[in-house]
Design a protein around this motif. Structure first.
Motif, PDB file in Angstrom:
ATOM      1  N   VAL A 201       0.869  -1.176   0.000  1.00 28.23           N
ATOM      2  CA  VAL A 201       0.000   0.000   0.000  1.00 28.23           C
ATOM      3  C   VAL A 201       0.908   1.229   0.000  1.00 28.23           C
ATOM      4  CG1 VAL A 201      -1.775   1.324   1.208  1.00 28.23           C
ATOM      5  CG2 VAL A 201      -1.848  -1.184   1.243  1.00 28.23           C
ATOM      6  N   SER A 202       0.791   2.032  -1.053  1.00 30.19           N
ATOM      7  CA  SER A 202       1.592   3.244  -1.189  1.00 30.19           C
ATOM      8  C   SER A 202       0.695   4.463  -1.061  1.00 30.19           C
ATOM      9  CB  SER A 202       2.291   3.273  -2.552  1.00 30.19           C
ATOM     10  OG  SER A 202       1.336   3.468  -3.576  1.00 30.19           O
ATOM     11  N   GLY A 203       1.331   5.613  -0.878  1.00 34.32           N
ATOM     12  CA  GLY A 203       0.585   6.857  -0.801  1.00 34.32           C
ATOM     13  C   GLY A 203       1.266   7.948  -1.607  1.00 34.32           C
ATOM     14  N   PHE A 204       0.478   8.965  -1.955  1.00 39.92           N
ATOM     15  CA  PHE A 204       1.005  10.107  -2.697  1.00 39.92           C
ATOM     16  C   PHE A 204       0.049  11.275  -2.548  1.00 39.92           C
ATOM     17  CE2 PHE A 204       1.503  12.520  -6.747  1.00 39.92           C
ATOM     18  CZ  PHE A 204       2.795  12.960  -6.526  1.00 39.92           C
ATOM     19  N   GLU A 205       0.601  12.438  -2.201  1.00 40.16           N
ATOM     20  CA  GLU A 205      -0.201  13.656  -2.121  1.00 40.16           C
ATOM     21  C   GLU A 205       0.039  14.492  -3.367  1.00 40.16           C
ATOM     22  OE1 GLU A 205      -0.898  17.654   0.579  1.00 40.16           O
ATOM     23  OE2 GLU A 205       0.286  15.998   1.400  1.00 40.16           O
TER      24      GLU A 205
ATOM     25  N   GLY B 241      -0.400  10.806 -14.946  1.00 37.97           N
ATOM     26  CA  GLY B 241       0.207  10.817 -13.615  1.00 37.97           C
ATOM     27  C   GLY B 241      -0.270   9.656 -12.766  1.00 37.97           C
ATOM     28  N   LEU B 242      -1.548   9.313 -12.909  1.00 37.88           N
ATOM     29  CA  LEU B 242      -2.078   8.150 -12.180  1.00 37.88           C
ATOM     30  C   LEU B 242      -1.376   6.862 -12.616  1.00 37.88           C
ATOM     31  CD1 LEU B 242      -5.934   8.793 -12.090  1.00 37.88           C
ATOM     32  CD2 LEU B 242      -4.403   8.587 -10.121  1.00 37.88           C
ATOM     33  N   VAL B 243      -1.169   6.713 -13.925  1.00 36.21           N
ATOM     34  CA  VAL B 243      -0.461   5.527 -14.434  1.00 36.21           C
ATOM     35  C   VAL B 243       0.950   5.494 -13.860  1.00 36.21           C
ATOM     36  CG1 VAL B 243       0.516   4.425 -16.492  1.00 36.21           C
ATOM     37  CG2 VAL B 243      -1.820   5.324 -16.556  1.00 36.21           C
ATOM     38  N   GLU B 244       1.630   6.625 -13.873  1.00 39.36           N
ATOM     39  CA  GLU B 244       2.995   6.675 -13.347  1.00 39.36           C
ATOM     40  C   GLU B 244       3.017   6.407 -11.848  1.00 39.36           C
ATOM     41  OE1 GLU B 244       6.991   6.648 -13.266  1.00 39.36           O
ATOM     42  OE2 GLU B 244       5.730   6.605 -15.066  1.00 39.36           O
ATOM     43  N   HIS B 245       2.053   6.957 -11.117  1.00 37.32           N
ATOM     44  CA  HIS B 245       1.961   6.683  -9.676  1.00 37.32           C
ATOM     45  C   HIS B 245       1.789   5.183  -9.436  1.00 37.32           C
ATOM     46  CE1 HIS B 245       0.553   6.474  -5.570  1.00 37.32           C
ATOM     47  NE2 HIS B 245      -0.578   5.951  -6.012  1.00 37.32           N
TER      48      HIS B 245
ATOM     49  N   GLU C 165      -8.255   2.126 -16.001  1.00 40.88           N
ATOM     50  CA  GLU C 165      -9.503   2.879 -15.945  1.00 40.88           C
ATOM     51  C   GLU C 165      -9.359   3.988 -14.915  1.00 40.88           C
ATOM     52  OE1 GLU C 165     -14.264   2.239 -15.005  1.00 40.88           O
ATOM     53  OE2 GLU C 165     -12.842   0.650 -14.487  1.00 40.88           O
ATOM     54  N   ALA C 166      -9.515   5.225 -15.353  1.00 42.35           N
ATOM     55  CA  ALA C 166      -9.537   6.373 -14.441  1.00 42.35           C
ATOM     56  C   ALA C 166     -10.996   6.755 -14.237  1.00 42.35           C
ATOM     57  CB  ALA C 166      -8.749   7.535 -15.015  1.00 42.35           C
ATOM     58  N   ILE C 167     -11.485   6.561 -13.047  1.00 39.93           N
ATOM     59  CA  ILE C 167     -12.879   6.846 -12.727  1.00 39.93           C
ATOM     60  C   ILE C 167     -13.043   8.319 -12.352  1.00 39.93           C
ATOM     61  CG2 ILE C 167     -14.771   6.248 -11.141  1.00 39.93           C
ATOM     62  CD1 ILE C 167     -13.090   3.467 -10.935  1.00 39.93           C
ATOM     63  N   LYS C 168     -12.020   8.852 -11.687  1.00 40.48           N
ATOM     64  CA  LYS C 168     -12.044  10.248 -11.249  1.00 40.48           C
ATOM     65  C   LYS C 168     -10.594  10.723 -11.185  1.00 40.48           C
ATOM     66  CE  LYS C 168     -12.998  12.872  -7.045  1.00 40.48           C
ATOM     67  NZ  LYS C 168     -13.423  12.768  -5.640  1.00 40.48           N
ATOM     68  N   LEU C 169     -10.342  11.957 -11.627  1.00 36.87           N
ATOM     69  CA  LEU C 169      -8.998  12.517 -11.552  1.00 36.87           C
ATOM     70  C   LEU C 169      -8.842  13.327 -10.265  1.00 36.87           C
ATOM     71  CD1 LEU C 169      -8.464  13.677 -15.250  1.00 36.87           C
ATOM     72  CD2 LEU C 169      -7.641  11.584 -14.140  1.00 36.87           C
ATOM     73  N   PRO C 170      -7.739  13.108  -9.543  1.00 35.41           N
ATOM     74  CA  PRO C 170      -7.517  13.806  -8.271  1.00 35.41           C
ATOM     75  C   PRO C 170      -7.240  15.298  -8.452  1.00 35.41           C
ATOM     76  CG  PRO C 170      -6.059  11.905  -8.516  1.00 35.41           C
ATOM     77  CD  PRO C 170      -6.715  12.134  -9.829  1.00 35.41           C
ATOM     78  N   LYS C 171      -7.562  16.044  -7.401  1.00 36.23           N
ATOM     79  CA  LYS C 171      -7.305  17.485  -7.368  1.00 36.23           C
ATOM     80  C   LYS C 171      -6.118  17.768  -6.452  1.00 36.23           C
ATOM     81  CE  LYS C 171     -12.193  18.389  -7.857  1.00 36.23           C
ATOM     82  NZ  LYS C 171     -13.380  18.241  -7.062  1.00 36.23           N
ATOM     83  N   LEU C 172      -5.606  18.987  -6.546  1.00 33.22           N
ATOM     84  CA  LEU C 172      -4.522  19.409  -5.665  1.00 33.22           C
ATOM     85  C   LEU C 172      -4.860  19.128  -4.212  1.00 33.22           C
ATOM     86  CD1 LEU C 172      -3.415  22.888  -7.069  1.00 33.22           C
ATOM     87  CD2 LEU C 172      -2.177  20.728  -7.172  1.00 33.22           C
ATOM     88  N   GLY C 173      -3.878  18.626  -3.473  1.00 34.87           N
ATOM     89  CA  GLY C 173      -4.056  18.373  -2.048  1.00 34.87           C
ATOM     90  C   GLY C 173      -4.665  17.028  -1.708  1.00 34.87           C
TER      91      GLY C 173
ATOM     92  N   THR D 132      -6.350   2.366  -6.981  1.00 33.38           N
ATOM     93  CA  THR D 132      -6.016   3.655  -6.358  1.00 33.38           C
ATOM     94  C   THR D 132      -7.293   4.276  -5.814  1.00 33.38           C
ATOM     95  OG1 THR D 132      -4.152   3.969  -7.855  1.00 33.38           O
ATOM     96  CG2 THR D 132      -4.989   5.933  -6.747  1.00 33.38           C
ATOM     97  N   LYS D 133      -7.182   4.771  -4.570  1.00 39.74           N
ATOM     98  CA  LYS D 133      -8.336   5.348  -3.881  1.00 39.74           C
ATOM     99  C   LYS D 133      -8.003   6.712  -3.305  1.00 39.74           C
ATOM    100  CE  LYS D 133      -9.819   0.774  -2.249  1.00 39.74           C
ATOM    101  NZ  LYS D 133     -10.085  -0.038  -1.055  1.00 39.74           N
ATOM    102  N   ILE D 134      -9.066   7.488  -3.081  1.00 40.57           N
ATOM    103  CA  ILE D 134      -9.005   8.706  -2.271  1.00 40.57           C
ATOM    104  C   ILE D 134     -10.095   8.535  -1.222  1.00 40.57           C
ATOM    105  CG2 ILE D 134      -9.334  11.204  -2.184  1.00 40.57           C
ATOM    106  CD1 ILE D 134      -8.479  11.297  -5.143  1.00 40.57           C
ATOM    107  N   ASN D 135      -9.700   8.543   0.043  1.00 40.98           N
ATOM    108  CA  ASN D 135     -10.675   8.359   1.137  1.00 40.98           C
ATOM    109  C   ASN D 135     -11.572   7.140   0.912  1.00 40.98           C
ATOM    110  OD1 ASN D 135      -9.747  10.694   2.460  1.00 40.98           O
ATOM    111  ND2 ASN D 135     -11.107  11.975   1.224  1.00 40.98           N
TER     112      ASN D 135
END
Length: 143
Positions: free
Chosen positions: A38-42, A59-63, A95-103, A126-129
């Motif tokens: 399990v990795s993380g990235f801000e 960026g998601l693919v690279e992450h 598959e990118a379901i949603k693109l992350p925002k700053l922060g 990959t998840k956010i919250n």
């Protein structure tokens, strides 16, 4: 080598992957096992994949790929060896379901499906919250 997990030590995390600033897309490891990480990235403003406040799919693919590299790098760290260089051999699905925002803080779960002769097949979520924002299956190759 000692188990240093979980860690948000950026210098330690970067020592486990071949990428260097400004191309680093991981900044923490929460869990590790022989077949899981399990990795993380801000997402930060200065990131090269941020456009108009949005972290792009590339960026998601690279992450995700760097999360796989982090798994390999940590395994080598535990063995007392230097992390190898690798690359994406193939992306079977993405598959990118949603693109992350700053922060926003990404959490990626890497599940090793198969590893043979330097080629690793993985599923990555990959998840956010706890909300799934991207999924992929890729092969990475260690040189």
């Amino acid at each position: 080598m000692e188990n240093k997990l979980p860690t948000t030590d950026q210098n330690f995390v970067e020592s486990l992957i071949p990428q260097r600033f400004p191309f680093v897309m991981v900044n923490s490891i929460a869990e590790y096992s022989e077949s899981y990480l399990v990795s993380g990235f801000e997402v930060k403003k200065e990131n090269i994949f941020v456009q108009d406040g949005i972290f792009q799919a590339s960026g998601l693919v690279e992450h995700q790929a760097q999360s796989v590299a982090l798994h390999t790098g940590y395994k080598y760290y535990l063995l007392g060896k230097e992390a190898p260089t690798g690359y994406i051999g193939a992306i079977k699905t993405f598959e990118a379901i949603k693109l992350p925002k700053l922060g926003e803080k990404l959490t990626s779960e890497v599940s090793i499906i198969n590893e043979m002769m330097g080629v690793t097949l993985v599923d990555i979520v990959t998840k956010i919250n706890d909300e799934v924002i991207a999924k992929s299956q890729m092969k990475t190759v260690v040189m």
